[in-house]
Design a protein around this motif. Structure first.
Motif, PDB file in Angstrom:
ATOM      1  N   GLN A  27       1.086  -4.624  -8.154  1.00  0.00           N
ATOM      2  CA  GLN A  27       0.429  -3.741  -9.111  1.00  0.00           C
ATOM      3  C   GLN A  27       0.350  -2.303  -8.586  1.00  0.00           C
ATOM      4  OE1 GLN A  27      -3.516  -5.105 -10.139  1.00  0.00           O
ATOM      5  NE2 GLN A  27      -3.118  -4.726 -12.293  1.00  0.00           N
ATOM      6  N   VAL A  28       0.586  -1.338  -9.509  1.00  0.00           N
ATOM      7  CA  VAL A  28       0.520   0.083  -9.194  1.00  0.00           C
ATOM      8  C   VAL A  28      -0.330   0.771 -10.255  1.00  0.00           C
ATOM      9  CG1 VAL A  28       1.859   2.222  -8.965  1.00  0.00           C
ATOM     10  CG2 VAL A  28       2.806   0.080  -8.134  1.00  0.00           C
ATOM     11  N   GLN A  29      -1.194   1.689  -9.833  1.00  0.00           N
ATOM     12  CA  GLN A  29      -1.954   2.502 -10.786  1.00  0.00           C
ATOM     13  C   GLN A  29      -1.284   3.867 -10.858  1.00  0.00           C
ATOM     14  OE1 GLN A  29      -6.250   2.701 -10.496  1.00  0.00           O
ATOM     15  NE2 GLN A  29      -6.205   4.871 -11.040  1.00  0.00           N
ATOM     16  N   SER A  50      -4.829   7.089 -17.078  1.00  0.00           N
ATOM     17  CA  SER A  50      -4.432   6.187 -16.000  1.00  0.00           C
ATOM     18  C   SER A  50      -3.742   4.984 -16.619  1.00  0.00           C
ATOM     19  CB  SER A  50      -5.650   5.711 -15.204  1.00  0.00           C
ATOM     20  OG  SER A  50      -6.193   6.779 -14.453  1.00  0.00           O
ATOM     21  N   SER A  57       0.845  -1.191   0.000  1.00  0.00           N
ATOM     22  CA  SER A  57       0.000   0.000   0.000  1.00  0.00           C
ATOM     23  C   SER A  57       0.880   1.239   0.000  1.00  0.00           C
ATOM     24  CB  SER A  57      -0.939   0.007   1.205  1.00  0.00           C
ATOM     25  OG  SER A  57      -0.205   0.102   2.407  1.00  0.00           O
ATOM     26  N   VAL A 115      -0.583   4.987  -7.102  1.00  0.00           N
ATOM     27  CA  VAL A 115      -1.285   4.357  -5.993  1.00  0.00           C
ATOM     28  C   VAL A 115      -1.000   2.866  -6.044  1.00  0.00           C
ATOM     29  CG1 VAL A 115      -3.518   3.932  -4.900  1.00  0.00           C
ATOM     30  CG2 VAL A 115      -3.124   6.080  -6.118  1.00  0.00           C
ATOM     31  N   GLN A 169      -1.765  -0.766  -5.666  1.00  0.00           N
ATOM     32  CA  GLN A 169      -2.978  -1.582  -5.625  1.00  0.00           C
ATOM     33  C   GLN A 169      -2.743  -2.877  -4.850  1.00  0.00           C
ATOM     34  OE1 GLN A 169      -5.923  -0.395  -7.278  1.00  0.00           O
ATOM     35  NE2 GLN A 169      -4.634   1.420  -7.332  1.00  0.00           N
ATOM     36  N   SER A 170      -1.536  -3.425  -4.984  1.00  0.00           N
ATOM     37  CA  SER A 170      -1.121  -4.647  -4.288  1.00  0.00           C
ATOM     38  C   SER A 170       0.400  -4.697  -4.365  1.00  0.00           C
ATOM     39  CB  SER A 170      -1.729  -5.883  -4.965  1.00  0.00           C
ATOM     40  OG  SER A 170      -1.128  -6.079  -6.237  1.00  0.00           O
ATOM     41  N   ARG A 228       0.833   5.742  -1.545  1.00  0.00           N
ATOM     42  CA  ARG A 228       0.443   6.653  -2.624  1.00  0.00           C
ATOM     43  C   ARG A 228       1.364   7.858  -2.605  1.00  0.00           C
ATOM     44  NH1 ARG A 228      -4.829   9.940  -1.937  1.00  0.00           N
ATOM     45  NH2 ARG A 228      -4.649  11.393  -3.647  1.00  0.00           N
TER      46      ARG A 228
END
Length: 193
Positions: A177-179, A193, A156, A171, A173-174, A158
């Protein structure tokens, strides 16, 4: 360091000078503070290299056998630059005056549903320059990055990087994974995005 190889396949050369500003080890919490400068410091492997120049201050606090914190800051008028070369990219990244990183470790914290303890929580803020991008961004941690010892990457967190005309937010996500959201024109709305 003179052809020093603490890690198989890596060789380090150069000088790191530490001027200690505080040492208190007799009782907990213990602390060690220092101003560090580098001269000709480089590490080379078969596929990558990093060279460092400049300096920063460091304050490490040990609260117990399983908990502690680390604060790193680039002082006013200073900078800490790293020239990085890998098979994927090459750049010189500079942490400019005012950059600060704070990291806290809790060796007793368990991940949700897990049995192996250990958690690092990290925040960073300040100006970061890139030679490849020919400029700098102002980095701000909006939510601390949390990584358990069992995680390959944080699970986690951001952050936001604000440039001259726009910004990027990332951000987590896990731990896999990143957004990434782009506000190219700096109007507060993400166009991609």
């Amino acid at each position: 360091y003179n052809a020093c190889s603490d890690v198989a396949g890596e060789v380090t050369n150069g000088v790191v000078t530490a001027t200690y500003t505080q040492i208190q080890l007799s009782t907990l919490p213990a602390s060690i503070g220092a101003n560090l400068t580098t001269t000709g410091l480089s590490t080379q492997s078969a596929t990558a290299s990093v060279s460092a120049s400049g300096g920063f201050s460091m304050l490490m606090r040990i609260d117990s056998a399983t908990a502690g914190t680390l604060h790193i800051a680039v002082p006013s008028g200073g900078a800490f630059a790293m020239a990085i070369t890998t098979p994927l990219y090459s750049d010189t990244v500079t942490l400019r005056a005012g950059y600060a990183l704070d990291s806290a470790y809790d060796g007793t914290a368990l991940p949700p549903g897990g049995t192996v303890p250990g958690r690092t929580t990290t925040t960073a803020s300040g100006p970061v320059a890139s030679a490849t991008a020919a400029g700098y961004v102002q980095v701000t941690t909006l939510q601390p990055f949390v990584q358990y010892d069992v995680d390959p990457y944080p699970r986690s967190g951001r952050f936001q990087a604000v440039g001259k005309t726009g910004s990027v937010q990332a951000v987590v996500q896990s731990s896999a994974q990143v957004q990434i959201d782009l506000d190219a024109d700096g109007n507060g709305s993400f166009e991609a995005s």
